[in-house]
Design an enzyme around this catalytic site. Structure first.
Site, PDB file in Angstrom:
ATOM      1  N   SER A  21       0.846  -1.197   0.000  1.00  0.00           N
ATOM      2  CA  SER A  21       0.000   0.000   0.000  1.00  0.00           C
ATOM      3  C   SER A  21       0.878   1.243   0.000  1.00  0.00           C
ATOM      4  CB  SER A  21      -0.937  -0.022   1.209  1.00  0.00           C
ATOM      5  OG  SER A  21      -1.915   0.980   1.099  1.00  0.00           O
ATOM      6  N   ASN A  22       0.331   2.387   0.349  1.00  0.00           N
ATOM      7  CA  ASN A  22       1.117   3.624   0.421  1.00  0.00           C
ATOM      8  C   ASN A  22       0.597   4.491   1.557  1.00  0.00           C
ATOM      9  OD1 ASN A  22      -1.078   5.378  -0.666  1.00  0.00           O
ATOM     10  ND2 ASN A  22      -0.774   4.075  -2.461  1.00  0.00           N
ATOM     11  N   TYR A  23       1.202   5.664   1.745  1.00  0.00           N
ATOM     12  CA  TYR A  23       0.904   6.495   2.919  1.00  0.00           C
ATOM     13  C   TYR A  23      -0.309   7.414   2.758  1.00  0.00           C
ATOM     14  CZ  TYR A  23       5.453   5.214   4.884  1.00  0.00           C
ATOM     15  OH  TYR A  23       6.506   4.532   5.409  1.00  0.00           O
TER      16      TYR A  23
END
Ligand code: CTP
Length: 412
Positions: free
Chosen positions: A216-218
């Protein structure tokens, strides 16, 4: 702007309550209709008689009417929220903010908050000792209220009733009246977006590796949620397709939660044809594991490889099939010198507008509350914005979208 607007002023128990009769007078002078909801503690700091006199209306306190009064409104706790065009809470105490954040409802002010119609703004002006305001619990409630779409204003610094000097003073009544006017102005129904169908994607996506792990990412989703909220406030019919985030649904917005890019794509494709404006604010993972495992992958060799395959480009898909009557809006998160990449994405995805932003971890990009956007409009102007809260940046983005809607003569 305040003329004819129906304003509920919630007054809580803080010393700044003594300024509220003046605030009521300012609002009345601007020809607003004002009803005051006074908490039990508020009544210890300012008299009910003063507020009733300046507002010209009975002051509302308990949810339980005196049953033996002729003509009594037994459902007054509901009708106040239905009546109001806006709710202003000033001064707002730690106690009442906690109740509002938790959904507790034990007086007319809290009842009004809970029964307020969708898209009606809530402006909260806290006033308390600076340490109280900065305490973890108050800050958590401030964040919750903001996530629910309330405008929570940081108290001003100055002399406090305790004799200390610092953060904690309520904004002056003139400023509160101006903020209310500004807010109502920005959500006026005259917006060209009114009645249009807007789809916003927001947040990150999760791409499963196995039953317990993902890529995923932030992304926090804050930018997309702020856009969805602002669009609904301008009268658009908004569908928000969100990846996994910790944010409340903005008032009046239809929200569909998804997890992966493929799910987000399937959900978006279902509504493409009936969408007037598609805004891709999600940080969609470009790749996903080719063969996600059902159970849990066990630790084995010192190295492992995960083969990734490309995800569908959701915004690009919309851009490729859109008709001349539809608008595609995107974001380009790039290195600081990446504006040329943003221009290239505008072309490649057939967008009408792209918002170029960078990530420096402090005032732009993922997780933070502010953003620095450059709006690149197809065949037209480039608007360079300064550092703004994500709410204000969303407002500026929608102002640019409104100009495109007007230029294309788009109708609901
Ligand atoms: N976007 C999308 N679907 C994808 C990837 C991106 O809808 N699979 C959207 C984003 O919501 C954003 C815009 O496209 O509005 C730009 O995303 P970005 O990741 O910057 O573009 P990419 O084409 O993936 O380019 P790169 O990662 O190489 O910079």
């Amino acid at each position: 702007m305040l003329k004819g607007k129906r304003v509920v002023l919630g007054v809580c128990g803080g010393i700044a309550a003594y300024k509220t009769p003046h605030l009521v007078r300012l609002l009345k002078k601007a020809e607003a209709e004002v009803r005051v909801a006074l908490t039990e503690a508020g009544g210890r700091f300012v008299s009910e008689l003063s507020l009733a006199t300046v507002s010209g209306e009975p002051v509302l306190r308990s949810m339980f009417p005196a049953t033996n009064t002729p003509g009594v409104d037994f459902t007054g706790h509901i009708s106040l929220g239905e009546w109001a065009d806006a709710l202003v809470v000033a001064p707002a105490t730690a106690n009442t903010m906690a109740k509002l954040a938790a959904g507790l409802c034990d007086d007319m002010l809290t009842a009004c908050f809970i029964t307020l119609r969708p898209n009606r703004p809530v402006l909260i002006f806290p006033a308390m000792d600076g340490q109280m305001f900065l305490s973890a619990s108050v800050q958590r409630n401030v964040a919750t209220l903001a996530a629910h779409g309330c405008h929570v204003f940081t108290p001003e610094s100055g002399e406090l009733a305790s004799g200390l000097c610092g953060l904690g003073r309520m904004a002056e009544p003139e400023e509160i009246a101006t903020e209310l006017e500004r807010t109502l102005d920005s959500i006026s129904n005259d917006s060209p977006l009114s009645g249009l169908r807007i789809v916003v994607t927001a947040g990150p996506t999760r791409e499963r590796i196995d039953g317990v792990r993902f890529i995923s990412n932030y992304s926090s989703g804050k930018m997309g949620f702020a856009i969805a909220r602002a669009a609904a406030e301008r009268g658009a019919t908004v569908t928000l397709i969100s990846g996994p985030v910790h944010l409340g649904t903005p008032p009046g917005v239809e929200r569909i939660d998804v997890e992966s890019a493929s799910e987000m794509n399937e959900t978006a494709e279902r509504v493409f044809s009936e969408t007037n404006i598609f805004i891709g604010a999600a940080a969609v993972a470009d790749y996903r594991p080719a063969e996600p495992v059902d159970g849990k992958v066990k630790k084995g060799a010192s190295q492992m490889e995960i083969r990734l395959v490309q995800n569908p480009d959701i915004l690009g898909g919309f851009g490729a099939q859109k008709s001349p009557g539809q608008l595609a809006i995107g974001f380009a998160l790039e290195e600081a010198d990446g504006i040329e990449h943003a221009h290239a994405k505008l072309e490649a995805k057939n967008l009408d507008l792209i918002a170029f932003n960078t990530f420096n971890g402090t005032d732009s990009g993922f997780e933070v509350d502010t953003n620095i956007l450059t709006l690149i409009i197809r065949g037209g102007e480039t608007v360079t914005l300064t550092k703004l809260t994500k709410e204000k940046a969303a407002g500026e983005l929608l102002n640019a979208v409104e100009r495109l809607v007007v230029a294309k003569e788009m109708q609901p």
